[in-house]
Design an enzyme around this catalytic site. Sequence first.
Site, short mmCIF file in Angstrom:
data_model
loop_
_atom_site.label_atom_id
_atom_site.label_comp_id
_atom_site.label_asym_id
_atom_site.label_seq_id
_atom_site.Cartn_x
_atom_site.Cartn_y
_atom_site.Cartn_z
CG ASP A 99 -1.74 -1.13 1.46
OD1 ASP A 99 -2.08 -1.77 0.46
OD2 ASP A 99 -2.07 -1.41 2.63
N1 URA Z 1 -1.11 -6.01 3.79
C1 URA Z 1 -1.59 -4.76 3.81
O1 URA Z 1 -2.64 -4.51 4.39
N2 URA Z 1 -0.91 -3.79 3.20
C2 URA Z 1 0.26 -4.00 2.56
O2 URA Z 1 0.85 -3.06 2.02
C3 URA Z 1 0.76 -5.31 2.55
C4 URA Z 1 0.06 -6.30 3.17
#
Ligand code: URA
Length: 235
Positions: free
Chosen positions: A104
């Site tokens: 993310d």
């Molecule tokens: N899980 C998440 O919620 N975000 C990420 O960036 C990676 C794994």
Amino acid sequence: MRRLDQLLANLGYCSRREARAWIEASHVTVGGAVAEDYGQKARPADVRVDGEPLDHPDGLLLLVHKPAGLVCSHDEREGPNVYSLLPPRWRQRNPQVTSIGRLDKDTTGLLLLTDQTALVHRLTSPKHKVPKVYRATVDRELTPDLIPLFASGALQLDGEKEPCRPAGLKITTPREAELTLTEGKYHQVRRMFAAAGRTVLTLHRARFGELELGELPTGQWRELPLDFFAPDRAD
Ligand code: URA
């Protein structure tokens, strides 16, 4: 053997039209001889541009320390992306350099980038169960009952057909934990903690299989051998 104009364009040097002009202007040699014909086929290792060997003609596999604030999407409308960390020529390659799975925008840590399309498919396939370790800080105290909940293989996230695979939770401080996943559902870490009534405040990926960031500073990358994930090496 690859066509010269196509080779230079695919490695991000320039457009195919520009490549033709460069070749006609004698900037390109093959095996030491000036290339005369842009349609000529050559082994990438034999090609020089202005005397320099080609830039990673066989492909790129990079381990990046992703900073917060960059997305893994190539869509400019989603904001600044991780590819902006790379040299411009690498951003012009075809196949494109892309992330193996996504982190993310606000997640930091270990991200793999490559132009090896087959590798992206293999490592992001549900069949591939490489453990990934995340460090999360959350808004409320973590209690030991979360350990069997996450390990159960029965935790169901909204909108998912399958429950989460068993995941390892290690509570390191009252509001910090390490979570080991062998899959990568959309926003999985945040959604797992949300299902347990916690909001993730910060998230960092510390490991991908055997790989760790080590001393790699935020925003930097290091190269991995292209055969790093060859089935006999890593699976
Ligand atoms: N899980 C998440 O919620 N975000 C990420 O960036 C990676 C794994």
